[in-house]
Scaffold this active site. Structure first.
Site, PDB file in Angstrom:
ATOM      1  N   LYS A  10      68.957  18.035  52.714  1.00 12.96           N
ATOM      2  CA  LYS A  10      69.149  19.274  53.488  1.00 12.96           C
ATOM      3  C   LYS A  10      70.241  19.069  54.551  1.00 12.96           C
ATOM      4  CE  LYS A  10      64.386  20.397  52.472  1.00 12.96           C
ATOM      5  NZ  LYS A  10      63.150  21.045  52.865  1.00 12.96           N
ATOM      6  N   SER A 206      56.096  18.658  49.831  1.00 14.67           N
ATOM      7  CA  SER A 206      55.296  17.635  50.521  1.00 14.67           C
ATOM      8  C   SER A 206      54.894  16.462  49.631  1.00 14.67           C
ATOM      9  CB  SER A 206      54.051  18.275  51.162  1.00 14.67           C
ATOM     10  OG  SER A 206      54.440  19.157  52.193  1.00 14.67           O
TER      11      SER A 206
HETATM   12  C1  PEP Z   1      62.104  20.650  49.462  1.00 16.74           C
HETATM   13  O1  PEP Z   1      62.663  21.089  50.449  1.00 16.74           O
HETATM   14  O2  PEP Z   1      62.551  20.890  48.330  1.00 16.74           O
HETATM   15  C2  PEP Z   1      60.904  19.879  49.654  1.00 16.74           C
HETATM   16  C3  PEP Z   1      60.152  19.684  48.608  1.00 16.74           C
HETATM   17  O3  PEP Z   1      60.657  19.448  50.916  1.00 16.74           O
HETATM   18  P1  PEP Z   1      59.446  18.504  51.381  1.00 16.74           P
HETATM   19  O4  PEP Z   1      59.346  17.381  50.392  1.00 16.74           O
HETATM   20  O5  PEP Z   1      59.847  18.044  52.749  1.00 16.74           O
HETATM   21  O6  PEP Z   1      58.225  19.354  51.392  1.00 16.74           O
END
Ligand code: PEP
Length: 248
Positions: A10, A206
């Site tokens: 990101k 997550s």
């Molecule tokens: C994502 O942004 O695609 C994602 C899965 O984030 P996280 O693993 O932090 O939930």
């Protein structure tokens, strides 16, 4: 089918973070049965390439057009020139923050595929839709609307990412993941015939080293898209290791 473990950095990361990529690449070389991918911010793409080894480097978004007057945007061809192998299309943060719609996401995925990239198309319900019992319907509709009809297993990956599970530490139950992934598989077969069996379906939301084994064991889960836990090798590499064990 080869498992794909993809990280999405990101809007995080400076040059110093390429040291994490060095460690991820070193680990990836030990687990050659697993495909490993990292999407750093655009600004690090070119520099990331020599650190990547067999880790695929990719973009987090691209424009639908090949070039032109689109200030601030990046085309799929530009990503290819920086060594990208894939691009994430329609991440829920882009749908929510930038109002990206299914037709736009499909156009971006088509542009990506035309440029030779793998499009990782993200679909997933929000919390309200899940609470209303509409998760299956919403995800099916997003799949219909955002997956390019001429896709192949070589240029399309679908990622199921319930928006309420992203960055929250909350994940769906095993049964909920199975239900959605089975539906996605059935629809891919409907759309693409035999090739639909070979299109990878990732789960995202997550994922960490504590829950990866049970998530990756769900039928039709062919890998994971990972945000927070992809930012350090300490958190990401154990997930790659788990994927290697699950895929044996
Ligand atoms: C994502 O942004 O695609 C994602 C899965 O984030 P996280 O693993 O932090 O939930």
């Amino acid at each position: 089918m080869r498992t794909l473990i993809a990280g999405n950095w990101k809007m995080n990361g400076s040059r110093a973070m390429l040291a994490e990529l060095d460690r991820i690449a070193e680990a990836a070389s030990a687990y050659s049965d697993v495909d490993v991918a990292i999407a750093p911010p655009f600004t690090l793409l070119g520099e990331a390439q020599p650190h990547a080894g067999r880790v695929w480097i990719g973009g987090q978004d691209c424009h639908r057009a090949a070039q032109g007057a689109h200030t601030g945007c990046i085309s799929a061809g530009m990503l290819v020139e920086m060594g990208a192998r894939f691009v994430i299309c329609g991440h829920s943060e882009r749908r929510a923050e930038f109002g990206e719609t299914d037709p736009l996401i499909r156009a971006k995925a088509e542009a990506a595929q035309a440029a030779g990239l793998i499009a990782i198309v993200c679909i997933g319900e929000d919390e309200h839709e899940r609470d209303e019992g509409r998760a299956v319907e919403v995800v099916a509709c997003e799949l219909d609307g955002s997956v390019p009809p001429a896709s192949t297993p070589e240029n399309l990956v679908v990622s199921y990412e319930p928006a309420w599970a992203i960055g929250t530490g909350r994940i769906p139950t095993f049964d909920q993941i199975c239900e959605i992934h089975s539906m996605i598989r059935a629809k891919l077969i409907q759309l693409f015939g035999e090739a639909g069996v070979r299109i990878r379906i990732l789960y995202g939301g997550s994922v960490n080293a504590g829950n990866a084994a049970s998530i990756l064991a769900c039928p039709h889960v062919n890998g994971a898209l990972i945000g927070g836990a992809s930012l350090t090798a300490d958190q990401f590499v154990p997930i790659v290791e788990i994927a290697a064990n699950v895929s044996q």
